[in-house]
Design a protein around this motif. Structure first.
Motif, PDB file in Angstrom:
ATOM      1  N   PRO A 118       0.810  -1.226   0.000  1.00 25.80           N
ATOM      2  CA  PRO A 118       0.000   0.000   0.000  1.00 25.80           C
ATOM      3  C   PRO A 118       0.844   1.278   0.000  1.00 25.80           C
ATOM      4  O   PRO A 118       0.507   2.241  -0.698  1.00 25.80           O
ATOM      5  CB  PRO A 118      -0.817  -0.117   1.300  1.00 25.80           C
ATOM      6  CG  PRO A 118      -0.878  -1.583   1.562  1.00 25.80           C
ATOM      7  CD  PRO A 118       0.434  -2.124   1.115  1.00 25.80           C
ATOM      8  N   LEU A 119       1.938   1.281   0.757  1.00 31.28           N
ATOM      9  CA  LEU A 119       2.803   2.457   0.810  1.00 31.28           C
ATOM     10  C   LEU A 119       3.481   2.700  -0.531  1.00 31.28           C
ATOM     11  O   LEU A 119       3.575   3.840  -1.004  1.00 31.28           O
ATOM     12  CB  LEU A 119       3.858   2.264   1.907  1.00 31.28           C
ATOM     13  CG  LEU A 119       4.882   3.380   2.083  1.00 31.28           C
ATOM     14  CD1 LEU A 119       4.202   4.698   2.444  1.00 31.28           C
ATOM     15  CD2 LEU A 119       5.906   2.984   3.150  1.00 31.28           C
ATOM     16  N   GLU A 122       0.907   3.940  -3.132  1.00 30.60           N
ATOM     17  CA  GLU A 122       0.587   5.333  -2.820  1.00 30.60           C
ATOM     18  C   GLU A 122       1.625   6.285  -3.408  1.00 30.60           C
ATOM     19  O   GLU A 122       1.313   7.406  -3.816  1.00 30.60           O
ATOM     20  CB  GLU A 122       0.526   5.497  -1.302  1.00 30.60           C
ATOM     21  CG  GLU A 122       0.243   6.884  -0.804  1.00 30.60           C
ATOM     22  CD  GLU A 122       0.289   6.927   0.717  1.00 30.60           C
ATOM     23  OE1 GLU A 122       1.132   7.659   1.254  1.00 30.60           O
ATOM     24  OE2 GLU A 122      -0.505   6.207   1.347  1.00 30.60           O
ATOM     25  N   ARG A 123       2.873   5.838  -3.462  1.00 28.30           N
ATOM     26  CA  ARG A 123       3.961   6.654  -4.023  1.00 28.30           C
ATOM     27  C   ARG A 123       4.159   6.399  -5.519  1.00 28.30           C
ATOM     28  O   ARG A 123       5.155   6.814  -6.091  1.00 28.30           O
ATOM     29  CB  ARG A 123       5.274   6.327  -3.289  1.00 28.30           C
ATOM     30  CG  ARG A 123       5.211   6.406  -1.774  1.00 28.30           C
ATOM     31  CD  ARG A 123       5.187   7.817  -1.255  1.00 28.30           C
ATOM     32  NE  ARG A 123       5.268   7.824   0.201  1.00 28.30           N
ATOM     33  CZ  ARG A 123       6.396   7.836   0.905  1.00 28.30           C
ATOM     34  NH1 ARG A 123       7.559   7.837   0.285  1.00 28.30           N
ATOM     35  NH2 ARG A 123       6.366   7.854   2.225  1.00 28.30           N
ATOM     36  N   HIS A 124       3.227   5.677  -6.135  1.00 31.01           N
ATOM     37  CA  HIS A 124       3.300   5.350  -7.564  1.00 31.01           C
ATOM     38  C   HIS A 124       4.504   4.470  -7.888  1.00 31.01           C
ATOM     39  O   HIS A 124       5.137   4.613  -8.940  1.00 31.01           O
ATOM     40  CB  HIS A 124       3.311   6.617  -8.432  1.00 31.01           C
ATOM     41  CG  HIS A 124       2.103   7.473  -8.243  1.00 31.01           C
ATOM     42  ND1 HIS A 124       2.131   8.848  -8.364  1.00 31.01           N
ATOM     43  CD2 HIS A 124       0.815   7.153  -7.912  1.00 31.01           C
ATOM     44  CE1 HIS A 124       0.918   9.336  -8.134  1.00 31.01           C
ATOM     45  NE2 HIS A 124       0.108   8.325  -7.865  1.00 31.01           N
ATOM     46  N   SER A 172      -8.759   1.063  -3.794  1.00 32.68           N
ATOM     47  CA  SER A 172      -7.831   2.134  -3.416  1.00 32.68           C
ATOM     48  C   SER A 172      -6.647   2.182  -4.370  1.00 32.68           C
ATOM     49  O   SER A 172      -6.236   3.262  -4.823  1.00 32.68           O
ATOM     50  CB  SER A 172      -7.343   1.908  -1.985  1.00 32.68           C
ATOM     51  OG  SER A 172      -6.362   2.856  -1.635  1.00 32.68           O
ATOM     52  N   TYR A 173      -6.085   1.020  -4.694  1.00 35.69           N
ATOM     53  CA  TYR A 173      -4.982   0.967  -5.640  1.00 35.69           C
ATOM     54  C   TYR A 173      -5.410   1.511  -6.998  1.00 35.69           C
ATOM     55  O   TYR A 173      -4.665   2.257  -7.654  1.00 35.69           O
ATOM     56  CB  TYR A 173      -4.497  -0.471  -5.831  1.00 35.69           C
ATOM     57  CG  TYR A 173      -3.837  -1.113  -4.635  1.00 35.69           C
ATOM     58  CD1 TYR A 173      -3.373  -0.353  -3.559  1.00 35.69           C
ATOM     59  CD2 TYR A 173      -3.658  -2.495  -4.583  1.00 35.69           C
ATOM     60  CE1 TYR A 173      -2.769  -0.951  -2.467  1.00 35.69           C
ATOM     61  CE2 TYR A 173      -3.043  -3.094  -3.498  1.00 35.69           C
ATOM     62  CZ  TYR A 173      -2.608  -2.335  -2.443  1.00 35.69           C
ATOM     63  OH  TYR A 173      -1.997  -2.938  -1.380  1.00 35.69           O
ATOM     64  N   ARG A 175      -7.762   3.653  -7.728  1.00 36.53           N
ATOM     65  CA  ARG A 175      -7.918   5.119  -7.692  1.00 36.53           C
ATOM     66  C   ARG A 175      -6.556   5.799  -7.815  1.00 36.53           C
ATOM     67  O   ARG A 175      -6.409   6.791  -8.543  1.00 36.53           O
ATOM     68  CB  ARG A 175      -8.610   5.546  -6.393  1.00 36.53           C
ATOM     69  CG  ARG A 175     -10.112   5.325  -6.376  1.00 36.53           C
ATOM     70  CD  ARG A 175     -10.767   6.089  -5.235  1.00 36.53           C
ATOM     71  NE  ARG A 175     -10.274   5.653  -3.939  1.00 36.53           N
ATOM     72  CZ  ARG A 175     -10.790   4.646  -3.234  1.00 36.53           C
ATOM     73  NH1 ARG A 175     -11.828   3.979  -3.717  1.00 36.53           N
ATOM     74  NH2 ARG A 175     -10.308   4.314  -2.059  1.00 36.53           N
ATOM     75  N   THR A 176      -5.573   5.275  -7.098  1.00 34.20           N
ATOM     76  CA  THR A 176      -4.226   5.842  -7.171  1.00 34.20           C
ATOM     77  C   THR A 176      -3.671   5.732  -8.584  1.00 34.20           C
ATOM     78  O   THR A 176      -3.065   6.674  -9.109  1.00 34.20           O
ATOM     79  CB  THR A 176      -3.289   5.123  -6.184  1.00 34.20           C
ATOM     80  OG1 THR A 176      -3.798   5.278  -4.861  1.00 34.20           O
ATOM     81  CG2 THR A 176      -1.876   5.673  -6.253  1.00 34.20           C
ATOM     82  N   ASP A 179      -5.418   8.237 -10.819  1.00 31.50           N
ATOM     83  CA  ASP A 179      -4.946   9.587 -10.510  1.00 31.50           C
ATOM     84  C   ASP A 179      -3.604   9.858 -11.197  1.00 31.50           C
ATOM     85  O   ASP A 179      -3.350  10.970 -11.663  1.00 31.50           O
ATOM     86  CB  ASP A 179      -4.778   9.761  -8.996  1.00 31.50           C
ATOM     87  CG  ASP A 179      -6.106   9.917  -8.275  1.00 31.50           C
ATOM     88  OD1 ASP A 179      -7.122  10.187  -8.950  1.00 31.50           O
ATOM     89  OD2 ASP A 179      -6.128   9.758  -7.041  1.00 31.50           O
ATOM     90  N   LYS A 180      -2.767   8.848 -11.253  1.00 35.72           N
ATOM     91  CA  LYS A 180      -1.442   9.031 -11.857  1.00 35.72           C
ATOM     92  C   LYS A 180      -1.513   9.109 -13.377  1.00 35.72           C
ATOM     93  O   LYS A 180      -0.901   9.992 -13.990  1.00 35.72           O
ATOM     94  CB  LYS A 180      -0.498   7.894 -11.443  1.00 35.72           C
ATOM     95  CG  LYS A 180       0.865   7.960 -12.147  1.00 35.72           C
ATOM     96  CD  LYS A 180       1.830   6.925 -11.635  1.00 35.72           C
ATOM     97  CE  LYS A 180       3.136   6.924 -12.457  1.00 35.72           C
ATOM     98  NZ  LYS A 180       3.814   8.237 -12.488  1.00 35.72           N
TER      99      LYS A 180
END
Length: 200
Positions: A118-119, A122-124, A172-173, A175-176, A179-180
């Motif tokens: 997850p971390l 989150e940082r792509h 959640s993944y 969506r990230t 977004d990228k």
């Protein structure tokens, strides 16, 4: 500029190629990742980026001396921070971390990857777990096991549009990811869903 992670020692390609633990990984990259495979389920090399990564000398090798899972996880957090300082647009950059002092390195690799994914997302970034008996299926053939390596390791790389397949089942993944990559990601997502439907 950060120094090297406290539990890791960097090896050049030449050093890795002559080191007992690493030369098997170097050979696996060249013979497996950089080649087609009958069970892959699509045309092309097992990893479409590996051959260029090798040519560009974009793969970094690290010997990790962690003695337990907690220290390996902490060291991977430092690797994440260091990796972020590099070129985030370079899709061929990859960092391979091989724990050599753990009694059950495969279990530790699984545990740390699960805890930190997850971390990283989150940082792509992507973090992958590889070991001898890894049962993660291939994207195009559920009977193919592409993450099996001669020795356990963790790998870090920049997120790319084709990673939608690895992130699809977690909202959640996803969506990230969207977004990228924006409209490019949306197109990749539609293509992935169409392929899934066609293969049912």
């Amino acid at each position: 500029m950060l120094g090297k992670p406290s539990q890791s020692e960097r090896l050049s390609l030449e050093e890795a190629s002559s080191d007992p633990a690493f030369r098997e990984i170097v050979a696996w990259i060249g013979k497996f990742l950089c080649s087609p495979h009958a069970e892959l389920g699509r045309a092309g090399d097992v990893c479409p980026f590996a051959k260029t990564a090798v040519t560009k000398n974009a793969i970094e090798f690290f010997r990790n001396a962690s003695v337990d899972t907690d220290s390996l996880e902490e060291d991977m957090r430092q690797h994440l921070t260091e990796f972020e300082q590099g070129d985030r647009a370079d899709i061929y950059r990859c960092r391979i971390i091989v724990p050599t002092q753990l009694d059950d390195a495969a279990h530790a690799v699984q545990s740390v990857q699960r805890a930190l994914k997850p971390l990283f997302v989150e940082r792509h970034l992507m973090v992958g777990q590889f070991f001898q008996d890894c049962d993660e299926p291939g994207l195009w053939n559920p009977d193919f096991r592409p993450l099996r390596t001669p020795v356990p390791l963790l790998a870090i790389r920049n997120m790319v549009p084709t990673d939608v397949a690895f992130l699809y089942h977690d909202a959640s993944y996803l969506r990230t990811y969207l977004d990228k990559f924006g409209s490019r990601g949306s197109s990749a997502l539609r293509q992935f869903e169409m392929t899934r439907e066609a293969n049912k």
